[in-house]
Design an enzyme around this catalytic site. Structure first.
Site, short mmCIF file in Angstrom:
data_model
loop_
_atom_site.label_atom_id
_atom_site.label_comp_id
_atom_site.label_asym_id
_atom_site.label_seq_id
_atom_site.Cartn_x
_atom_site.Cartn_y
_atom_site.Cartn_z
N TYR A 120 -3.85 -4.21 -9.95
CA TYR A 120 -2.54 -4.87 -9.89
C TYR A 120 -1.69 -4.20 -8.82
O TYR A 120 -1.93 -3.06 -8.42
CB TYR A 120 -1.82 -4.84 -11.25
N CYS A 121 -0.66 -4.94 -8.37
CA CYS A 121 0.25 -4.37 -7.37
C CYS A 121 1.68 -4.74 -7.73
O CYS A 121 2.16 -4.34 -8.79
CB CYS A 121 -0.14 -4.78 -5.95
N ARG A 122 2.36 -5.54 -6.89
CA ARG A 122 3.78 -5.82 -7.12
C ARG A 122 4.05 -7.19 -7.71
O ARG A 122 5.18 -7.65 -7.69
CB ARG A 122 4.55 -5.67 -5.79
#
Length: 236
Positions: free
Chosen positions: A179-181
């Site tokens: 996951y990121c932003r």
């Protein structure tokens, strides 16, 4: 309407409009989203938003003038942060409104991810189930400072640029979820591409820390050494 009443209403809406004007530029929205993930310097923000330092500084001053961000001098640098958690909620609400009204957002997003060979987006509820059953390894592929500011419980910090060199750290035989932003960040997609090419079963989590926190789920933040975390949020 009496002139005094009209003047009052005009003054109020003029103040409301200051916030609207502050977020009317695409780059200012991007800077605001970056700051929702943790404080950082003007130079760092400029690099991450593909702006010159001078332009980034000007955009940040507009956001500060509307009370959305705050700044603090740290040695030779100026560090910015969102004014409070309400700003993050405002950003998510604005994004949600745009998603519900503008079909172009869904079209552009679908086309981007379809080009990447079916990057499955894992729902948050399914992730929690799989984590509790010990089925997956969670990777936070954002920069390390964002991980320290807040991350999904149990996630390992492994920025995209470090993945190839750190593959041996991943448990064997387990799916990896990156996951990121959030849904419009491409770092998780890049991470999944790298991992799949190395033979790892990898998937993309659409939600990021902002979405996670907005749903009342717990967020951890590192406050000292890599193993030193504190809990932020409500439910496990």
């Amino acid at each position: 309407m009496p002139a005094r009443n009209r003047k009052f209403r005009d003054s109020v809406y003029e103040q409301f409009a200051r916030v609207g004007k502050a977020v009317s530029a695409p780059k200012r929205l991007e800077l605001l989203e970056l700051l929702c993930h943790g404080p950082r310097t003007v130079e760092t923000l400029a690099g991450q938003a593909a702006l010159s330092v001078a332009n980034a500084s000007r955009h940040l001053q507009v956001l500060r003038g509307a009370g959305l961000v705050e700044s603090e001098k740290r040695g030779l640098y100026v560090e910015y942060r969102v004014a409070d958690e309400q700003v993050s909620r405002f950003y998510l609400a604005l994004r949600s409104l745009a998603e519900s009204r503008l079909a172009g957002i869904e079209k552009v997003t679908r086309e981007f991810f379809e080009e990447r060979d079916g990057l499955e987006a894992i729902p948050g509820e399914e992730l929690i189930r799989r984590v509790k059953c010990g089925e997956v390894t969670i990777l936070d592929v954002r920069p390390a400072e964002e991980y320290r500011a807040g991350h999904i419980p149990g996630a390992i910090s492994m920025p995209v640029a470090e993945i190839k060199a750190r593959l041996d750290e991943l448990p064997k035989g387990r799916d990896v979820i990156a996951y990121c932003r959030g849904p419009y960040c491409v770092m998780a997609a890049e991470a999944v591409d790298v991992l799949r090419k190395k033979g790892v079963r990898a998937h993309r989590l659409e939600q990021g820390v902002l979405e996670w926190r907005a749903r009342g789920w717990r967020v951890d933040a590192s406050v000292g050494s890599p193993g030193d975390t504190r809990r932020v949020g409500q439910r496990p």
